[in-house]
Every structure is written in structure tokens, then in C-alpha cells.
Design a protein around this motif. Sequence first.
Motif, PDB file in Angstrom:
ATOM      1  N   UNK A  67       0.834  -1.198   0.000  1.00 30.68           N
ATOM      2  CA  UNK A  67       0.000   0.000   0.000  1.00 30.68           C
ATOM      3  C   UNK A  67       0.867   1.246   0.000  1.00 30.68           C
ATOM      4  N   UNK A  68       0.661   2.105   0.985  1.00 31.78           N
ATOM      5  CA  UNK A  68       1.427   3.347   1.084  1.00 31.78           C
ATOM      6  C   UNK A  68       2.597   3.238   2.055  1.00 31.78           C
ATOM      7  N   UNK A  91      12.696  11.773   8.261  1.00 28.19           N
ATOM      8  CA  UNK A  91      12.341  12.060   6.863  1.00 28.19           C
ATOM      9  C   UNK A  91      13.329  11.346   5.952  1.00 28.19           C
ATOM     10  N   UNK A  92      12.818  10.504   5.080  1.00 32.56           N
ATOM     11  CA  UNK A  92      13.650   9.692   4.198  1.00 32.56           C
ATOM     12  C   UNK A  92      13.072   9.705   2.794  1.00 32.56           C
ATOM     13  N   UNK A 100      11.858   7.654  -6.988  1.00 32.07           N
ATOM     14  CA  UNK A 100      12.040   8.089  -5.602  1.00 32.07           C
ATOM     15  C   UNK A 100      10.700   8.463  -4.973  1.00 32.07           C
ATOM     16  N   UNK A 101      10.522   8.038  -3.720  1.00 33.89           N
ATOM     17  CA  UNK A 101       9.299   8.314  -2.963  1.00 33.89           C
ATOM     18  C   UNK A 101       9.698   8.885  -1.604  1.00 33.89           C
ATOM     19  N   UNK A 102       9.276  10.119  -1.289  1.00 32.58           N
ATOM     20  CA  UNK A 102       9.557  10.660   0.048  1.00 32.58           C
ATOM     21  C   UNK A 102       8.667   9.985   1.087  1.00 32.58           C
ATOM     22  N   UNK A 103       9.126   9.973   2.314  1.00 32.81           N
ATOM     23  CA  UNK A 103       8.314   9.375   3.367  1.00 32.81           C
ATOM     24  C   UNK A 103       8.888   9.627   4.744  1.00 32.81           C
ATOM     25  N   UNK A 104       8.218   9.070   5.717  1.00 30.82           N
ATOM     26  CA  UNK A 104       8.646   9.170   7.107  1.00 30.82           C
ATOM     27  C   UNK A 104       8.885   7.763   7.628  1.00 30.82           C
ATOM     28  N   UNK A 105      10.078   7.530   8.146  1.00 30.18           N
ATOM     29  CA  UNK A 105      10.445   6.204   8.641  1.00 30.18           C
ATOM     30  C   UNK A 105      10.083   6.064  10.112  1.00 30.18           C
ATOM     31  N   UNK A 141       9.362   0.672   9.129  1.00 34.28           N
ATOM     32  CA  UNK A 141       8.253   0.975   8.224  1.00 34.28           C
ATOM     33  C   UNK A 141       8.418   2.408   7.744  1.00 34.28           C
ATOM     34  N   UNK A 142       8.320   2.593   6.442  1.00 27.92           N
ATOM     35  CA  UNK A 142       8.368   3.941   5.874  1.00 27.92           C
ATOM     36  C   UNK A 142       6.980   4.247   5.328  1.00 27.92           C
ATOM     37  N   UNK A 143       6.349   5.263   5.888  1.00 25.14           N
ATOM     38  CA  UNK A 143       5.062   5.737   5.374  1.00 25.14           C
ATOM     39  C   UNK A 143       5.352   6.672   4.208  1.00 25.14           C
ATOM     40  N   UNK A 144       4.996   6.214   3.005  1.00 24.78           N
ATOM     41  CA  UNK A 144       5.302   6.959   1.789  1.00 24.78           C
ATOM     42  C   UNK A 144       4.273   8.068   1.550  1.00 24.78           C
ATOM     43  N   UNK A 145       4.745   9.148   0.993  1.00 27.88           N
ATOM     44  CA  UNK A 145       3.885  10.317   0.755  1.00 27.88           C
ATOM     45  C   UNK A 145       3.314  10.360  -0.651  1.00 27.88           C
ATOM     46  N   UNK A 146       3.714   9.456  -1.477  1.00 27.64           N
ATOM     47  CA  UNK A 146       3.178   9.538  -2.834  1.00 27.64           C
ATOM     48  C   UNK A 146       3.568   8.431  -3.724  1.00 27.64           C
TER      49      UNK A 146
END
Length: 146
Positions: A67-68, A91-92, A100-105, A141-146
Motif C-alpha cells: 500500500x502506502x 524524513x527519508x 524516488x518516494x519521500x516518506x517518514x520512517x 516501516x516507511x510511510x510513503x507520501x506519494x
Amino acid sequence: MSKSSNAGKPPHARKPPYAETKYRAVTAVQRRLNAVLRRLPTQTLLETTGRVSGLPRRTPVGGRRVGDSFWLVSEFGERSQYVRNIRADPRVRVRIRGSWHPGTAHLVPDDDPIARLRRLPRLNSLAVRAMGVGTGLLTVRVDLEG
């Protein structure tokens, strides 16, 4: 009679007596191998910000997008440099299939890393088990922003 520091710990949290030697050997090999892997366009990369330098640090990782979120297991847990960088700045970016996908680890110490490895790509999971030293497994777990 002295108590073992491993007494009562689950199997994935036990530290073998050779753990430090194995850690040093594996990290020496990884340093050289990662320099090559980072250049492969299909390699999944985790980009963190260096906690001391402030520079981008790219680490080849294995894991799976669900998923995301992107899930991975660190074979050295808190000792991994990218885990230390995540603690300083969550922030990763993750490069998956060339994008590339920005996210929060998020470090997920309550997750069972052995069970998690069963749901991740088999080859990477085998490598994590082979290179890890027992106490080091940590789910990220990295919650991806997009």
C-alpha cells in the motif's frame, strides 16, 4: 554460577558469542558491496540524512511496498547507521523500481522481525538472516507520501 545475558530472550534476540566479530566482518563486506549496489538502477535504496554531516546517505535495502508503506528489516537494528540516522531525522526517501518516494520512517521494535522477513522478498530475507547477529533484527516501516 553466572547467568547468560541471553537467558529468557526469544531466539531472534539472542546474541551469539561471536556476534561482534561477525558484525565487523559483515560490515566490512557490505561497505564494498554497497558501493557497487548503489549504482544499479533497479536496486532499492533508502536515503537518510546523515546525523552528523547532514548529507544524504544512500543504503541498498531489500523490502516490500505494501500500500502506502515500505517495510524492511535491519539486520543490525540499532547499530545500523541508517537506523541511527532515522532516529535523528525520520524524513527519508526510498527508491523503488527506479522512482524516488519521500516518506517518514518509523522504527517498529514491537514487530516480530522474523515473521516480517517471511513476508518480504525471499532472497533479501535470507541475506538478512545470514548477515544479522541475532540481537540486531529490527523492523522499519516507511510511510510513503506519494
